[in-house]
Design a protein around this motif. Structure first.
Motif, PDB file in Angstrom:
ATOM      1  N   LYS A 175       0.455   6.777   3.555  1.00 53.84           N
ATOM      2  CA  LYS A 175       0.184   8.075   4.220  1.00 53.84           C
ATOM      3  C   LYS A 175       0.872   8.129   5.578  1.00 53.84           C
ATOM      4  O   LYS A 175       1.461   9.152   5.946  1.00 53.84           O
TER       5      LYS A 175
ATOM      6  N   LEU B 271       3.921  10.725   6.726  1.00 52.52           N
ATOM      7  CA  LEU B 271       3.866  11.580   7.918  1.00 52.52           C
ATOM      8  C   LEU B 271       5.129  11.401   8.762  1.00 52.52           C
ATOM      9  O   LEU B 271       5.706  12.367   9.251  1.00 52.52           O
ATOM     10  N   GLN B 272       5.558  10.149   8.909  1.00 52.87           N
ATOM     11  CA  GLN B 272       6.732   9.890   9.746  1.00 52.87           C
ATOM     12  C   GLN B 272       8.033  10.308   9.050  1.00 52.87           C
ATOM     13  O   GLN B 272       8.990  10.689   9.715  1.00 52.87           O
TER      14      GLN B 272
ATOM     15  N   ASP C  66       8.289  14.014   9.602  1.00 51.66           N
ATOM     16  CA  ASP C  66       8.607  14.379  10.994  1.00 51.66           C
ATOM     17  C   ASP C  66       9.167  13.148  11.700  1.00 51.66           C
ATOM     18  O   ASP C  66       8.423  12.287  12.165  1.00 51.66           O
TER      19      ASP C  66
ATOM     20  N   ALA D  38       0.705   8.902  14.378  1.00 54.51           N
ATOM     21  CA  ALA D  38       0.478   8.879  12.924  1.00 54.51           C
ATOM     22  C   ALA D  38      -0.637   7.886  12.565  1.00 54.51           C
ATOM     23  O   ALA D  38      -1.488   8.174  11.712  1.00 54.51           O
TER      24      ALA D  38
ATOM     25  N   GLN E 134      -3.996   9.348  13.480  1.00 52.18           N
ATOM     26  CA  GLN E 134      -4.295  10.445  12.554  1.00 52.18           C
ATOM     27  C   GLN E 134      -4.876   9.923  11.232  1.00 52.18           C
ATOM     28  O   GLN E 134      -5.839  10.465  10.704  1.00 52.18           O
TER      29      GLN E 134
END
Length: 277
Positions: A173, A177-178, A181, A189, A192
């Motif tokens: 996950k 995310l990375q 973006d 991240a 989060q």
């Protein structure tokens, strides 16, 4: 006895993460496990230096040996053993093989998850390159703690490695995310997805396992002006930025800072970096 751990959702606090990871079984690279069994069969011919050198290319086996040596040292009121070779000398060859039986492997633990195995192998390859850069910087500076600086760079991202092992879905996950973006900071991240930062987990685990003070300090990023910490930071940064090639936008800044650390021109520093690599 350490237990197999597989987390699929974040834990409630940093303490909960530390407790979970501290009690979990740590697998090692298959080639490390195989080499250990080969050496076990010819134990009388094995010396601490050769065994230590073999282990020192595997961050997770390095971690296991240093943590185990810290346990032994506490009972004997001895000084810190800051390298794998020193830890093996403290234990002795026969007790080492007695305490470290056949090792579980990363490949068997993550065999059903190719994505996680790839993610983990990228972190481990990056750690191995960072340790080579850090050792080169330390040797150039004639630092007497060069071997410890090598270990610190090798272990710098061990919490991320353990996350891939114990919670691969959560690690994936963070990676997603990375990937979505490229400007998203890894710490953002991590918070989060996990509710914590991996650097905090790493320092807490080093304290829990009572890893050597110098190793814990050099792996920390608290005093960025300290040249030993700087060696590790810049090595880790460069390994991260050059993981996919030398054309990353962060490399010129890395080169400038490394040249400054080593007291070289940028052209000379770049030649040295390619030699290290």
């Amino acid at each position: 006895m350490s237990a197999r751990l597989r987390l699929t959702s974040p834990l409630s606090s940093l303490d909960a993460w530390v407790n979970a990871f501290a009690g979990a079984e740590i697998p090692v690279l298959a080639e490390t496990a195989e080499s250990l069994e080969h050496m076990r069969a010819t134990e009388d011919d094995v010396d601490a230096h050769g065994l230590g050198e073999m282990i020192a290319s595997d961050p997770l086996m390095t971690l296991k040996v240093l943590a185990h040596a810290s346990e032994l040292r506490r009972g004997r009121l001895m000084a810190d053993t800051e390298t794998v070779t020193a830890a093996i000398v403290l234990m002795g060859i026969t007790p080492f093989f007695r305490d470290f039986g056949p090792q579980p492997t990363l490949e068997s633990v993550l065999g059903d998850n190719d994505e996680a195995l790839l993610g983990l192998s990228r972190v481990m390859q990056r750690a191995e390159r960072a340790s080579r850069f850090a050792l080169g910087f330390a040797a150039h500076r004639a630092d007497p703690d060069a071997a410890i600086i090598h270990s610190a760079a090798l272990l710098h991202d061990f919490a991320e490695m353990l996350l891939w092992v114990h919670a691969p879905e959560l690690a994936l996950k963070i990676a997603a995310l990375q990937e979505a973006d490229r400007h998203l900071r890894s710490t953002v991240a991590q918070r989060q997805v996990l509710g914590i930062e991996l650097a905090d987990l790493e320092q807490a685990l080093m304290r829990r396992w009572r890893l050597p003070d110098l190793l814990t300090r050099i792996t920390s990023e608290k005093d960025a002006r300290d040249p030993q910490i700087r060696c590790v930071q810049l090595a880790v940064r460069l390994a991260r930025h050059t993981a996919r090639g030398w054309d990353d936008a962060g490399v010129p800044d890395d080169l400038h800072d490394i040249a400054e650390l080593l007291n070289l021109s940028e052209a000379h520093a770049l030649k040295l970096l390619h030699d290290f690599d």
